[in-house]
Design a protein around this motif. Structure first.
Motif, mmCIF file in Angstrom:
data_model
loop_
_atom_site.group_PDB
_atom_site.id
_atom_site.type_symbol
_atom_site.label_atom_id
_atom_site.label_comp_id
_atom_site.label_asym_id
_atom_site.label_seq_id
_atom_site.Cartn_x
_atom_site.Cartn_y
_atom_site.Cartn_z
ATOM 1 N N ARG A 201 -3.213 5.478 -19.557
ATOM 2 C CA ARG A 201 -3.088 6.932 -19.348
ATOM 3 C C ARG A 201 -1.815 7.462 -19.987
ATOM 4 O O ARG A 201 -1.720 8.625 -20.357
ATOM 5 C CB ARG A 201 -3.084 7.260 -17.853
ATOM 6 N N LEU B 195 5.415 -7.564 3.134
ATOM 7 C CA LEU B 195 6.078 -7.183 4.384
ATOM 8 C C LEU B 195 7.460 -7.824 4.397
ATOM 9 O O LEU B 195 7.624 -8.986 4.043
ATOM 10 C CB LEU B 195 5.250 -7.640 5.592
ATOM 11 N N GLY C 137 0.760 -1.242 0.000
ATOM 12 C CA GLY C 137 0.000 0.000 0.000
ATOM 13 C C GLY C 137 0.790 1.290 0.000
ATOM 14 O O GLY C 137 0.214 2.366 0.179
ATOM 15 N N LYS D 192 8.359 -11.371 5.744
ATOM 16 C CA LYS D 192 7.923 -12.635 5.130
ATOM 17 C C LYS D 192 9.030 -13.151 4.213
ATOM 18 O O LYS D 192 9.173 -12.729 3.064
ATOM 19 C CB LYS D 192 6.629 -12.418 4.341
ATOM 20 N N GLN E 105 -14.432 -13.803 -4.599
ATOM 21 C CA GLN E 105 -13.629 -14.775 -3.843
ATOM 22 C C GLN E 105 -14.343 -15.202 -2.562
ATOM 23 O O GLN E 105 -14.262 -16.356 -2.147
ATOM 24 C CB GLN E 105 -12.258 -14.179 -3.488
ATOM 25 N N PRO F 199 -7.756 3.852 -9.882
ATOM 26 C CA PRO F 199 -7.847 2.933 -11.024
ATOM 27 C C PRO F 199 -8.112 1.504 -10.559
ATOM 28 O O PRO F 199 -7.404 0.991 -9.692
ATOM 29 C CB PRO F 199 -6.454 3.042 -11.675
ATOM 30 N N ALA F 200 -9.154 0.879 -11.130
ATOM 31 C CA ALA F 200 -9.504 -0.520 -10.872
ATOM 32 C C ALA F 200 -9.897 -0.811 -9.425
ATOM 33 O O ALA F 200 -9.877 -1.958 -8.989
ATOM 34 C CB ALA F 200 -8.369 -1.457 -11.305
ATOM 35 N N GLY G 56 -4.199 3.653 0.939
ATOM 36 C CA GLY G 56 -3.363 2.462 1.095
ATOM 37 C C GLY G 56 -3.384 1.797 2.462
ATOM 38 O O GLY G 56 -2.616 0.859 2.708
ATOM 39 N N ALA H 61 -5.747 -8.704 -5.795
ATOM 40 C CA ALA H 61 -6.933 -8.514 -6.614
ATOM 41 C C ALA H 61 -6.805 -7.260 -7.476
ATOM 42 O O ALA H 61 -6.516 -6.174 -6.949
ATOM 43 C CB ALA H 61 -8.171 -8.402 -5.714
ATOM 44 N N ALA H 62 -7.028 -7.422 -8.777
ATOM 45 C CA ALA H 62 -7.065 -6.322 -9.748
ATOM 46 C C ALA H 62 -5.769 -5.521 -9.841
ATOM 47 O O ALA H 62 -5.773 -4.378 -10.271
ATOM 48 C CB ALA H 62 -8.241 -5.380 -9.465
ATOM 49 N N LYS I 143 -1.979 -4.710 8.918
ATOM 50 C CA LYS I 143 -0.582 -5.081 8.654
ATOM 51 C C LYS I 143 0.189 -5.357 9.946
ATOM 52 O O LYS I 143 1.390 -5.099 10.041
ATOM 53 C CB LYS I 143 0.113 -4.008 7.800
ATOM 54 N N LYS J 286 3.294 10.221 -0.645
ATOM 55 C CA LYS J 286 2.237 10.807 0.189
ATOM 56 C C LYS J 286 2.743 11.976 1.037
ATOM 57 O O LYS J 286 2.249 12.220 2.141
ATOM 58 C CB LYS J 286 1.560 9.732 1.055
ATOM 59 N N THR K 83 -13.660 -8.352 -7.296
ATOM 60 C CA THR K 83 -12.884 -9.590 -7.264
ATOM 61 C C THR K 83 -12.949 -10.217 -5.874
ATOM 62 O O THR K 83 -13.147 -11.432 -5.735
ATOM 63 C CB THR K 83 -11.417 -9.318 -7.656
ATOM 64 N N LEU K 84 -12.799 -9.392 -4.831
ATOM 65 C CA LEU K 84 -12.858 -9.906 -3.453
ATOM 66 C C LEU K 84 -14.246 -10.477 -3.165
ATOM 67 O O LEU K 84 -14.384 -11.520 -2.520
ATOM 68 C CB LEU K 84 -12.510 -8.799 -2.451
ATOM 69 N N GLU L 178 -13.069 -2.811 -9.526
ATOM 70 C CA GLU L 178 -12.693 -4.158 -9.963
ATOM 71 C C GLU L 178 -12.086 -4.949 -8.806
ATOM 72 O O GLU L 178 -12.347 -6.137 -8.637
ATOM 73 C CB GLU L 178 -11.704 -4.048 -11.125
ATOM 74 N N GLN L 179 -11.271 -4.275 -7.985
ATOM 75 C CA GLN L 179 -10.610 -4.914 -6.847
ATOM 76 C C GLN L 179 -11.648 -5.448 -5.861
ATOM 77 O O GLN L 179 -11.596 -6.610 -5.454
ATOM 78 C CB GLN L 179 -9.683 -3.909 -6.149
ATOM 79 N N VAL M 104 -4.470 0.494 -16.350
ATOM 80 C CA VAL M 104 -5.045 1.845 -16.471
ATOM 81 C C VAL M 104 -3.924 2.880 -16.571
ATOM 82 O O VAL M 104 -3.982 3.801 -17.389
ATOM 83 C CB VAL M 104 -5.962 2.173 -15.278
ATOM 84 N N GLN N 18 -5.130 -2.446 -12.460
ATOM 85 C CA GLN N 18 -4.745 -1.116 -11.986
ATOM 86 C C GLN N 18 -3.553 -0.583 -12.785
ATOM 87 O O GLN N 18 -3.567 0.560 -13.253
ATOM 88 C CB GLN N 18 -4.390 -1.197 -10.487
ATOM 89 N N MET O 4 -4.181 -9.185 10.034
ATOM 90 C CA MET O 4 -2.994 -10.010 10.292
ATOM 91 C C MET O 4 -2.490 -10.684 9.019
ATOM 92 O O MET O 4 -1.845 -11.734 9.087
ATOM 93 C CB MET O 4 -3.335 -11.086 11.332
ATOM 94 N N GLY O 5 -2.780 -10.111 7.857
ATOM 95 C CA GLY O 5 -2.279 -10.717 6.626
ATOM 96 C C GLY O 5 -3.071 -10.244 5.432
ATOM 97 O O GLY O 5 -4.054 -9.516 5.562
ATOM 98 N N GLU O 6 -2.627 -10.661 4.241
ATOM 99 C CA GLU O 6 -3.274 -10.215 3.005
ATOM 100 C C GLU O 6 -4.460 -11.084 2.616
ATOM 101 O O GLU O 6 -5.303 -10.667 1.837
ATOM 102 C CB GLU O 6 -2.252 -10.226 1.861
ATOM 103 N N LYS O 7 -4.540 -12.314 3.147
ATOM 104 C CA LYS O 7 -5.631 -13.214 2.763
ATOM 105 C C LYS O 7 -6.912 -12.805 3.493
ATOM 106 O O LYS O 7 -6.880 -12.151 4.532
ATOM 107 C CB LYS O 7 -5.267 -14.670 3.105
#
Ligand code: GTP
Ligand code: GTP
Ligand code: MG
Ligand code: MG
Lengths: 276, 291
Positions: A129, A170, A86, A173, B150, B138-139, B107, A117-118, B244, A230, B146-147, B142-143, A125, A122, B270-273
């Motif tokens: 552009r 991260l 992010g 990992k 899932q 952007p997207a 983010g 996802a996506a 995170k 940012k 998708t989730l 869509e993101q 796009v 992203q 606690m994770g991305e899943k």
């Protein structure tokens, strides 16, 4: 930083708090304050204004003398973009592509984030552009395969620059860090010297964990520069001092918004002024 | 670690019966450093150290603990008290649908967390509607779609590019179609962006959510206080999701946010899943912050 009439204990405390509030961390703050206190004892600083000037000088000296330009002499040159989740990698790539095109370079993008996802959508796009090609595979594909195919396409189509987007991860990992090393190995194998630049994208709101992130990524794949994103928000980004000083990593660009033109060269003088 | 540092501070205290002020002050200097290194805001640290000082001085040294351990116990207990306290469950409305609104900086993990929450509710047998109201990134739509796929829940489809209208229409649709939970995913924004903060206010006024969740990155530094305070003042939120935390950030932002807004951390990412969402444990967080 409100400056009173004399340099006393509370003035120095205020200075330390201003530094801490900017995320420079206790170590860098103490380093800077030690310098100021010693000069004050030797009667080299006699007014708060002089202290402020010396403070700016000390901070400025930590940041300068770093190469902030991108080394893109190879054809194609490869820029690998990495960082934790992010922070603004994909957006930064969109902005960087615009800038490099403005310099007359032919740019191609590689959507090597095959996990989130996506993610490929992203980046696509941002490719649109810029009016530039984006190499992508299906979600769940091997990021190394995307990197391989993109580099082959970049060579075949005479691109000047290939920018490779990777999934946020991260630094703790180890399997994901291994995946990143593999992507880098594949690029190096297909083009000796690639990636010519490995940009670590760091969110300016990040606190002291930024150092561990930068260190781990640098040890794993060798970072050549930092993009601090940012900065259009309220954080000061003081974390870069320790990263500059101890890891020798220069900030090359700053992100100042979500638009395609919101990427600026890093200006150490301006950065230090804004910090205080 | 902190225990070791405090032990050396208290080496000379062997044999004394009570924690004296000077000894506590010296120990608290180490605690202050630990908290700042953990990204707790310096103003919050100042106030916290003051409170602990009052509680620790004059305490009898318990025979079961060393003086260093005792100070840590006071610090730890005070931290847990500050982080915990109020009920940190999600409020489900007695009249469905329950509307949950995700807000926060760019983010921080809003979209992913929306997916995780949807998965949780689905497991409990609830009918969930995910609403992609980020028409900017952007997207982004869509993101979230998708989730939704899932997880196996519906995503609201809209022709509109206006987040306020999308959310209002989504709630109306959810009421007619008997959804139990509606989760609104909004675009990340800066707390100083007046136009975008006004947009959030309008979304909130239009749907009257039961829960506004402020999603914050666990690695946020000193600015966590200003960011959270502004979101709470300008929009008002009911709880915090700290994301995170599967990394090694100490997470001092948790204390900063709680201290300045009084709002509880309800979940931790606690994770991305999509199954990586846990309830918040104040004692685990306190130990993590102290290092
Ligand atoms: N205000 C502001 N927002 C930014 C900046 N750079 C990126 N963003 C926003 O930050 C969010 C995340 O950006 P991404 O480009 O998706 O970040 P990422 O590092 O690719 O994320 P992952 O791939 O999921 O790890 C988006 O909402 C961007 O618009 C910046 O310089 N300023
Ligand atoms: N490791 C880890 N990654 C997370 C967690 N939560 C979210 N992420 C990742 O963080 C990145 C950003 O997540 P998003 O859900 O896109 O964040 P967002 O707040 O919706 O971003 P914007 O809409 O651009 O403001 C993605 O790579 C996610 O997979 C978490 O708890 N742990
Ligand atoms: Mg990305
Ligand atoms: Mg989002």
């Amino acid at each position: 930083l409100v400056l009173g009439e004399k340099i006393d204990e509370s003035f120095l405390e205020e200075l330390e708090e201003a530094l801490i509030a900017s995320d420079v961390g206790t170590k860098t703050a103490s380093l800077v304050l030690t310098d100021l206190k010693e000069r004050f004892k030797r009667n080299e600083l006699s007014s708060p204004a002089q202290v402020r000037e010396r403070l700016k000088q000390v901070l400025f000296e930590i940041l300068t003398d770093r190469s902030a330009a991108l080394s893109l002499s190879a054809t194609p040159s490869v820029i690998l973009v990495v960082g934790v989740n992010g922070t603004g990698k994909t957006t930064t790539i969109g902005k960087l592509a615009r800038r490099l095109q403005g310099e007359g370079k032919k740019v191609m993008l590689a959507a090597a984030d095959t996990f989130r996802a996506a993610a490929a959508e992203q980046l696509t796009v941002w490719g649109e552009r810029n009016g530039i090609p984006v190499v992508k595979h299906k979600e769940g594909a091997d990021p190394g395969a995307v990197a391989f195919d993109a580099l082959a396409a970049a060579k075949a189509r005479g691109m000047d620059v290939l920018i490779v987007d990777t999934a946020g991860r991260l630094h703790t990992k180890s399997n994901l860090m291994e995946e990143l090393k593999k992507v880098q190995r594949i690029l190096a194998r297909e083009l000796p010297g690639a990636p010519q630049e490995t940009l670590f994208v760091l969110d300016a709101t990040t606190g002291q964990n930024a150092f561990a992130q930068a260190k781990t990524f640098h040890q794993a794949i060798g970072v050549t520069g930092i993009v601090l994103t940012k900065l259009d928000g309220t954080p000061k980004g003081g974390i870069v001092f320790a990263i500059n000083k101890e890891l020798n990593l220069p900030v090359k660009f700053i992100g100042v918004g979500e638009g395609i033109d919101d990427l600026k060269d890093f200006d150490p003088k301006e950065f230090v002024e804004a910090l205080l | 670690a902190l225990t070791g540092k405090l032990e050396s501070v208290f080496k000379k205290l062997r044999g004394r019966g009570v924690l004296k002020e000077d000894d506590v002050k010296e120990a608290l200097r180490e605690v202050r450093l630990a908290l700042l290194e953990a990204d707790v805001n310096f103003k919050v640290v100042k106030e916290f150290i003051g409170k602990v000082q009052e509680r620790a001085v004059g305490q009898d040294i318990l025979t079961s603990l060393t003086p260093g351990q005792q100070v840590i116990k006071v610090v730890h207990d005070e931290l847990v008290g500050l982080l915990g306290g109020k009920q940190s469950k999600l409020h489900l409305s007695p009249n469905p649908p329950t509307v949950i609104m995700m807000v926060g900086l760019q983010g921080s993990g809003k979209t992913t967390t929306a997916g995780k929450l949807a998965k949780n509710f689905k497991k409990d047998g609830r009918k969930v509607l995910l609403v992609p109201a980020d028409t900017r990134r952007p997207a982004a739509i869509e993101q979230l779609k998708t989730l939704a796929r899932q997880v196996g829940v519906d995503a609201f489809a809209s022709e509109s590019r206006d987040p306020v209208a999308i959310c209002r229409d989504a709630k109306a649709w959810a009421e007619r179609s008997l959804y139990d939970v509606v989760i609104l995913d909004t675009a990340g924004r800066l707390q100083i962006d007046e136009l975008l903060m006004e947009e959030l206010r309008q979304i909130k006024a239009g749907v009257k959510p039961q829960e506004v969740l402020f999603v914050a990155d666990a690695m946020t530094g000193q600015e966590a206080v200003n960011i959270a305070e502004a979101f709470n003042r300008e929009i008002g939120f009911d709880g915090v999701v700290l994301t995170k935390l599967d990394g090694d950030a100490r997470g001092g932002a948790a204390l900063s946010v709680k201290a300045v807004t009084g709002k509880p951390v309800k979940f931790t990412g606690m994770g991305e899943k999509l199954d990586a969402l846990e309830p918040f444990f104040p004692d685990r967080m306190a130990s993590r912050i102290l290092g």
